[in-house]
Motif scaffolding. Structure first.
Motif, PDB file in Angstrom:
ATOM      1  N   VAL A 275     110.621  76.199  39.867  1.00 21.67           N
ATOM      2  CA  VAL A 275     109.261  76.090  40.105  1.00 21.67           C
ATOM      3  C   VAL A 275     108.585  77.054  39.249  1.00 21.67           C
TER       4      VAL A 275
ATOM      5  N   LEU B  73     106.598  86.857  32.852  1.00 20.79           N
ATOM      6  CA  LEU B  73     108.165  87.217  33.038  1.00 20.79           C
ATOM      7  C   LEU B  73     107.972  88.241  34.126  1.00 20.79           C
TER       8      LEU B  73
ATOM      9  N   THR C 226     109.798  83.697  40.345  1.00 16.83           N
ATOM     10  CA  THR C 226     109.289  82.474  39.477  1.00 16.83           C
ATOM     11  C   THR C 226     108.424  82.902  38.602  1.00 16.83           C
ATOM     12  N   PHE C 227     108.333  82.254  37.337  1.00 20.74           N
ATOM     13  CA  PHE C 227     107.655  82.613  36.358  1.00 20.74           C
ATOM     14  C   PHE C 227     106.316  82.460  36.865  1.00 20.74           C
TER      15      PHE C 227
ATOM     16  N   MET D  41     117.301  87.827  35.507  1.00 20.51           N
ATOM     17  CA  MET D  41     118.003  86.795  36.016  1.00 20.51           C
ATOM     18  C   MET D  41     117.507  85.830  34.946  1.00 20.51           C
TER      19      MET D  41
ATOM     20  N   ILE E 165     113.253  78.769  32.409  1.00 26.14           N
ATOM     21  CA  ILE E 165     111.889  79.176  32.023  1.00 26.14           C
ATOM     22  C   ILE E 165     112.098  80.166  30.744  1.00 26.14           C
ATOM     23  N   LEU E 166     113.012  80.606  30.504  1.00 26.77           N
ATOM     24  CA  LEU E 166     113.244  81.715  29.504  1.00 26.77           C
ATOM     25  C   LEU E 166     113.354  80.882  28.048  1.00 26.77           C
TER      26      LEU E 166
ATOM     27  N   LEU F  44      99.023  78.237  29.961  1.00 24.95           N
ATOM     28  CA  LEU F  44      99.837  79.010  29.033  1.00 24.95           C
ATOM     29  C   LEU F  44      99.857  78.251  27.717  1.00 24.95           C
TER      30      LEU F  44
ATOM     31  N   SER G  61     116.868  82.094  33.680  1.00 20.38           N
ATOM     32  CA  SER G  61     116.113  80.915  34.487  1.00 20.38           C
ATOM     33  C   SER G  61     115.808  80.012  33.075  1.00 20.38           C
TER      34      SER G  61
ATOM     35  N   VAL H 169     102.555  86.227  28.192  1.00 22.43           N
ATOM     36  CA  VAL H 169     104.146  85.620  28.640  1.00 22.43           C
ATOM     37  C   VAL H 169     104.799  86.858  29.513  1.00 22.43           C
TER      38      VAL H 169
ATOM     39  N   ILE I  95     111.414  78.696  27.305  1.00 18.10           N
ATOM     40  CA  ILE I  95     110.223  78.508  26.756  1.00 18.10           C
ATOM     41  C   ILE I  95     109.646  79.988  26.677  1.00 18.10           C
ATOM     42  N   ALA I  96     109.788  80.612  27.445  1.00 15.17           N
ATOM     43  CA  ALA I  96     109.059  82.032  27.567  1.00 15.17           C
ATOM     44  C   ALA I  96     109.532  82.657  26.293  1.00 15.17           C
TER      45      ALA I  96
ATOM     46  N   PHE J 225     101.175  77.115  34.082  1.00 17.35           N
ATOM     47  CA  PHE J 225     101.995  76.859  32.927  1.00 17.35           C
ATOM     48  C   PHE J 225     101.305  75.863  32.099  1.00 17.35           C
TER      49      PHE J 225
ATOM     50  N   LEU K 108     110.116  72.907  36.162  1.00 12.08           N
ATOM     51  CA  LEU K 108     110.938  72.607  35.089  1.00 12.08           C
ATOM     52  C   LEU K 108     112.364  71.877  35.659  1.00 12.08           C
TER      53      LEU K 108
ATOM     54  N   LEU L  97     108.617  86.433  37.212  1.00 14.29           N
ATOM     55  CA  LEU L  97     109.912  85.930  37.160  1.00 14.29           C
ATOM     56  C   LEU L  97     110.793  87.100  37.815  1.00 14.29           C
TER      57      LEU L  97
END
Lengths: 620, 230, 494
Positions: free
Chosen positions: C60, B173, B181-182, C1, C5-6, B65, C3, B169, C8-9, B62, C72, B176
């Motif tokens: 995570v 994704l 998990t990302f 789903m 993290i989206l 990135l 999360s 990215v 930021i993504a 991360f 996060l 994810l």
């Protein structure tokens, strides 16, 4: 049985939303705004009678508490009474914007909620709301010359509010409660020092609104620059919120606290003693300044400051007479001052000015206004048969009885000065020769004289039947366990120094006035009116610079004698303080925001070093 | 002068304090919990033999990135500030020699290939996307220096840069989506020491290599054009 | 789903993709920020039920559990700040619809998305080095956005910002290095649990470095010299981002680090001293300021000082007030800058005298400005009232009466200059510069967006409960370090 039952929050919400309606409708259909705001106030007054005697609203995880008792009713009805009359007068004024009317409604409701609230937070909310809506109302007309006055008012009211806020915060932090009841129950747990500090802050904060010297500097400007009809409400009622605040801070909280009462010298509370002095000086000083005003509204504004001084004075005495006198005078002042300001508004509406030397002789054009100006003046000067006599009489007696010889003398002197400035006002405006340009002036519209009559009724009623007023006040004082006056009947008031029968002297005085009038009508008319250029020339050197008008330099001789006293000005002190703040501000800006990148790095290094030294010491 | 001395004095104090403090940091000691964990588990968990790479791309992927974004920002910001200030081009007094021009023609493909090699083998040998990208950009730098009239096509640079960033990215994704998990390693670990191993590490390094290469090239091109109009 | 993290993504993906949209239609990039932040707000809102159910959502990355990987933390405190950031960003991106961007436009939009992304990352991350990375993203894009207008003034402002900002991030990194060097871990919860093992002097050094370093973004006193210049030089929507997003992320980071990681009250109260100095310096500097943008910049410094004071108080009430005030200030300042941008459009000058009487020319926009102003002043019926009230009561509760009084002195100064500003705006004397100004702006979307903010301010001012319940949870987590650590290290890992 009531038609509707509203909770306090609903009541508040209803009128706030109504004010939005007034704003929106007023934008579309202009004439509706003033009628709507008048009707809303009537509705507010009606719905007030349907409110339950206590209520709670939970907001912000806080429990807002409201309640109505006899003191609340006293102040709320005073507020509604004057507000409705003023709003009735406002119907005739087409110039004010819908914003003004919307704000006026919020302002009145906020003032009412000051009296309704039974916890510090909602009290402060209502207090601040009242403050800023007043400011917005003054500037909503946007006259450039008003802005300075409005700004001064706003800043002072913020300063007052911040005093109040800290005082409240101390009460909250020391007792752990914010509702009146539990604070009162735990007031004994507050260390004396903190309590004194808190009460001093509260009295100072409320004192700003009550125009207590030396915190009064905003009042004359703001009163004289606010929209004319509104000034009656502004000066008559909004200042009473300050008086109410002083009452709550001082008598509701502090006076119940034994340690606080022990702060006495020769049996006199120190706090009370200070208030007596502040009140007396305010009353006398402001009255002197009022005598030297050239503008009608300014004169009345200073007179307001002076009259509020009476109330502070009487509160400071804090015995049965003082408390009674203070509350009676609060009502009396609200009545006669709103009347005088409405008359002033009528005069300004018809002539376009309140500059005293430019007015005169309006008695022929506006006879009704003149008569009621006399009524208001009688009340202001404390002449029998008006409410002013009742209240002032009791205040004088309180002073004498309490042994405040010097301050009572000052109060007496203030009363004399009141007579002087009132005379200047009524003479310059209504008597003397008529100006050329005022030949076409008409009597004020019916809205005005109906409101004169409405205000005059209680003025006479409570003047002739002082006992009726004292009954209410005694009930208030009894509710709060404060010393109250018990020796009165409907018409007579028995005080330690003497008894007076309001009806009897009132009627006697009325008869005397009547005789005087008859004598005037028979013989006085033969006298020729003085020429406009006549002037009372005793000991005055006439120069060409001045227009030889009788209302110019009306009290020149007084001004000369009092020159030294008048020069002592709180204003100048604040200007000095302002200068210091301004200097600091500039210095600060030049220092920290100089725009030089190198300097910023320099500061960074310095602060790093300072922090290192500070923390090093902690840890090594 | 006094001010300067004073600042110097203050800086000495600050420096002394920091030095006295830094001495007590146990650098290099085996104490780092995280470090020990990485060293012990890299191959088992990621399939990459180059622990540094695994840390950079997976454990702290991360951050990477983010760092890619920082670099992207530096390039974008520079381009934004320098835009429209590069109208005039100065005449050069002396042309580069023939040797330089011809030499760079031949060296350029070699630099590109070498750069690609570095980022493709990032999970096996020292190196990775960032150095690989820089080597590619250095190939362009040679062209800029030796062949004045050479100009990389800005549109293509832009598109490549964008696509590479978006792919990064997207890879995250997909992780994810597949693993919850990302940046999850959704490909198999493979056999350690093989080219096709360590899951998404090579994929990400390819993307980073391309992105860094195109960004650095754009950056150099911007700088070159603006310095020339002085 | 869905999360966290989206949050930021999505912006990252969109920021990278801006040039491609530009290839399709030249005007398309203009709407990309709106699309981006519309999506992030949708994500944020859809995460809320989960947040209420679990108390905290810890995600995570790359499947590696903390402290070994990055996580996060979508907890009540961070999520609330994320919400502030997204709301301001969305409002600013609506404003961008009708805003003529400085060239190159594509890069402007990219930077715009990335500065918000960086701030969102700062408030969501659970890893201190990751916070540094996001700080870099935020600050570098801010420098570029400050200087993007390419006149001498913005270049100078950008350079000053760069100077202080880069120094600040270096100090911040140094502070992190000291912590990592002695504890060997970067996860905030993990560091928080082990902070007692650190050499106190080393910790002190780290705290100083982090405080000063992050203070640059949080507009703290000795390192906030860039603020007035940057606010004056940057384009209007960017300025709203500075005060509503960058500064808020800075104050979040300070609070998070001082409370959760360091967790020693003596250090948290450093904020008290810096807060009061910042507040007084900011408010006093604004007192005689003529340029409205600079005035608002100074006022922003003052408000940040007040928020720092609230966090420095280390009391529940004050911290609630502080978080709430961060929210109110972000909205009110953004609204004021948007309105100011429209008011000054076509005038070209930003000083008070040139804008005299604007309230008569553009009444609606000026009304919106006034709503923001009154909320900043903390007057009842506006949301700012509650937060200021809570802060002051909280401070007096914690026996910081002197600080509270000084803060109110600052507020009184604020009243002075804002009253003067309002007086100028509503004056019936209309400045010559406005004589041929367009009566009311035709920027429908901007006005609509601003109206929404204004209604929101009023709605929260009348009924603040829903928000304050959330804030109270955030304040609870912030003040209870052990709870936070337990949630991250002890479980609740998705």
């Amino acid at each position: 049985m009531n038609l509707v039952t509203l909770s306090y929050a609903q009541y508040f919400g209803l009128f706030v939303s109504l004010s939005v309606v007034i704003y929106l409708l007023g934008k579309g259909v202009p004439p509706i705004k003033s009628v709507l705001s008048f009707l809303s106030l009537l509705l507010a007054a009606y719905l007030f009678t349907t409110l339950q005697s206590t209520g709670q609203t939970t907001l912000l995880l806080l429990n807002f508490t409201f309640g109505i008792d006899i003191l609340t009713k006293f102040f709320v009805w005073m507020t509604f009474g004057i507000a409705i009359i003023v709003s009735f007068v406002l119907v005739s004024n087409k110039e004010l914007s819908p914003t003004f009317h919307a704000l006026y409604l919020i302002n009145v409701i906020a003032t009412v909620f000051i009296f309704l609230s039974r916890d510090l937070i909602s009290f402060f909310l209502a207090w601040e709301l009242m403050g800023w809506t007043t400011f917005a109302m003054i500037i909503s007309d946007g006259w450039t010359d008003k802005l300075k006055a409005a700004r001064k008012y706003f800043v002072w009211s913020a300063i007052g509010a911040y005093f109040v806020l800290i005082g409240f915060a101390i009460l909250i932090s020391q007792t752990g409660y914010y509702q009146f009841e539990p604070i009162l129950a735990h007031i004994g747990t507050i260390p004396t020092g903190w309590l004194i500090f808190a009460v001093a802050l509260l009295v100072a904060g409320f004192g700003v609104k009550a125009a207590m010297m030396p915190l009064h500097v905003w009042a004359p400007d703001a009163y004289s620059e606010s929209p004319h009809e509104f000034t009656g409400f502004f000066s008559g009622v909004l200042s009473k919120a300050g008086i109410y605040g002083v009452f709550m801070a001082f008598f509701y909280f502090a006076a119940r606290f034994e340690a606080f009462n022990m702060l006495r010298i020769h049996g006199t509370s120190i706090f009370g003693y200070i208030m007596v002095w502040i009140g007396a000086i305010t009353a006398f000083g402001a009255a002197l300044i009022a005598t030297n005003q050239e503008y009608g509204k300014k004169l009345l504004a200073w007179s307001s400051v002076s009259q509020l001084g009476y109330i502070i004075f009487a509160f400071g005495i804090a015995d049965s007479l003082g408390m009674t006198g203070a509350l009676a005078h609060a009502l009396a002042h609200a009545l006669f001052k709103s009347m005088l300001f409405i008359i002033m508004a009528a005069v300004i509406m018809r002539t376009g000015t309140d500059h005293l030397p430019s007015l005169g002789g309006l008695i022929k054009k506006m006879p009704l206004s003149f008569i009621f100006a006399v009524v208001g003046g009688l009340a202001l000067a404390g002449i029998p048969m008006t409410i002013g006599f009742t209240s002032k009489w009791i205040i004088y007696e309180a002073g004498i009885h309490g042994g405040y010889i010097f301050t009572t003398t000052l109060i007496f002197a203030a009363s004399t000065a009141a007579f002087l400035y009132y005379y200047r006002f009524v003479y310059s405006v209504f008597l003397g020769p008529l100006h050329e340009e005022h030949k076409e002036v008409k009597e004020a519209p019916a809205y005005y004289w109906i409101s004169y009559i409405l205000i005059a009724i209680p003025i006479f009623y409570f003047g002739l039947y002082p006992g009726k007023l004292l009954a209410i006040i005694s009930k208030i004082l009894d509710t709060y366990d404060l010393p109250s006056l018990q020796t009165y009947t409907a018409t007579t008031v028995a005080t330690p120094l003497g008894t007076f029968n309001g009806l009897l002297i009132g009627l006697g005085f009325g008869a005397a006035l009547l005789v005087g009038l008859i004598l005037y009508l028979i013989g006085g008319r033969t006298k020729k009116a003085a020429s406009p250029t006549d002037k009372y020339l005793a000991s005055e050197v006439v120069t060409n610079e001045f227009e030889l008008h009788y209302a110019m330099d009306f009290y020149k001789f007084l001004e000369r004698e009092l020159h030294g006293i008048l020069k002592i000005s709180a204003q100048k002190f604040y200007e000095f303080f302002e200068e210091i703040v301004r200097f600091t501000a500039d210095l600060n800006r030049k220092l920290f925001f100089c725009g030089n990148g190198q300097a910023y790095l320099y500061y960074l290094t310095i602060i790093l070093t300072i922090l290192i030294f500070a923390i090093w010491r902690i840890n090594l | 002068m006094i001010r300067k001395l004073f600042v110097l004095f203050l800086l000495v104090i600050v420096g002394f304090f920091l030095a006295s403090v830094v001495v007590s940091v146990p650098f290099g000691a085996e104490k780092t919990i995280v470090g020990r964990y990485y060293l012990n588990n890299t191959i088992g968990e990621t399939g990459g033999v180059n622990a540094v790479t695994s840390i950079v791309v997976l454990y702290r992927g991360f951050d990477t990135l983010g760092e890619v974004t920082v670099l992207f920002l530096a390039a974008t910001g520079l381009a934004a500030i320098l835009a429209n200030t590069r109208e005039k081009r100065k005449k050069h007094k002396e042309k580069p020699s023939l040797i330089m021009r011809v030499g760079t023609d031949y060296l350029f493909p070699a630099a590109i290939v070498f750069g690609s090699y570095i980022f493709l083998h990032g999970h096996l040998t020292p190196g990775g996307g960032f150095p690989g990208g820089v080597v590619i950009a250095s190939g362009f730098l040679m062209l800029f220096l030796a062949q004045w009239h050479y100009k990389a096509d800005e549109l293509w640079l832009k598109v490549i840069e964008s696509l590479a960033g978006m792919t990064y990215v997207l890879i995250g994704l997909i992780g994810l989506w597949k693993l919850g998990t990302f940046l999850g390693n959704f490909l198999g670990k493979g056999t350690p020491n093989m080219l096709l191993s360590a899951g998404i590490i090579p994929l990400i390094y390819i993307v980073i290599g391309i992105k860094v290469g195109s960004e650095m090239t754009g950056l150099l091109q911007n700088l070159r054009e603006t310095t020339e109009n002085e | 789903m869905v999360s966290p993290i989206l949050l930021i993504a999505i912006p990252l993906f969109m920021a990278f993709s801006v040039p491609l949209w530009g290839l399709i239609w030249k005007k398309l990039p203009r709407y990309i920020p709106f699309a981006t932040f519309g999506m992030t707000i949708a994500v944020l809102v859809s995460l809320l039920p989960q947040l209420w159910a679990k108390g905290v959502i810890s995600v995570v990355i790359a499947g590696v559990k903390p402290p070994f990987g990055i996580n996060l933390v979508f907890g009540p405190f961070g999520a609330f700040f994320a919400l502030i950031i997204q709301i301001v960003a969305l409002a600013a991106s609506i404003y961008l619809f009708e805003y003529e961007p400085p060239e190159p436009a594509e890069k402007f939009y990219m930077l715009f998305i990335l500065v918000v992304l960086g701030a969102t990352g700062m408030v969501l991350t659970g890893d201190i080095f990751n916070m540094f990375v996001f700080l870099e993203i935020t600050s570098i894009s801010s420098y570029a956005l400050t200087a993007i207008r390419k006149d001498g003034h913005s270049a100078e402002a950008g350079f000053k910002y760069l100077l202080l900002g880069s120094l600040g991030s270096t100090l911040f990194l140094f502070g992190i290095a000291l912590i990592y060097g002695s504890l060997g871990t970067l996860n905030m919860a993990d560091i928080g649990a082990r902070i007692g093992e650190m050499n106190p002097n080393l910790l002190a050094a780290a705290v100083i470095l982090i405080l000063i370093g992050m203070g640059v973004e949080a507009e703290m006193l000795p390192v906030n010299g860039w603020v007035p210049d940057a606010y004056q030089a940057a384009p209007v929507p960017v300025v709203s981002i500075f005060s509503g997003v960058v500064a808020k992320a800075g104050i979040y980071a300070l609070a998070r680090i001082l409370y959760t990681i360091i967790g020693l009250e003596s250090y948290a109260s450093l904020l008290l001293i810096f807060g009061i100095l910042t507040l007084l310096a900011g408010e006093l500097a604004a007192l005689r300021q003529k340029d409205v943008r600079r005035l608002l910049a100074y006022s922003s410094i003052g408000q940040m000082g007040l928020i720092m004071l609230a966090f420095g108080t280390v009391g529940f009430t004050a911290v609630i007030g502080g978080i709430f005030h961060a929210f109110n200030h972000a909205l009110a300042k953004a609204l004021m800058f948007f309105a100011l941008g429209i008011m000054a459009a076509g005038v070209g000058k930003w000083d008070m005298d040139s804008l005299e009487g604007i309230g008569r020319v553009k009444p609606y926009t000026t009304l919106l400005f006034t709503i923001g102003l009154l909320s900043t002043l903390g007057l009842p019926m506006f949301s700012g009232f509650w937060s200021k009230l809570l802060i002051i009561i909280g401070m007096v509760n914690a026996k910081y009466t002197v600080y509270a009084s000084l803060a109110l002195f600052g507020s009184a100064v604020e009243v002075v200059y804002f009253a003067r500003l309002l007086g100028k705006f509503y004056s019936s004397k209309i400045s010559n510069n406005l004589k041929d100004a367009i009566p009311e702006s035709k920027k429908i979307f901007s006005l609509l967006g601003m109206t929404f903010i204004a209604i929101f301010i009023l709605a929260v001012g009348i009924y603040p409960d829903a928000l304050v319940k959330w804030i109270a949870q955030g304040a609870y987590i912030l003040l209870n370090k052990a709870t936070y650590i337990g949630m991250i290290i002890g479980g609740a890992i998705q």
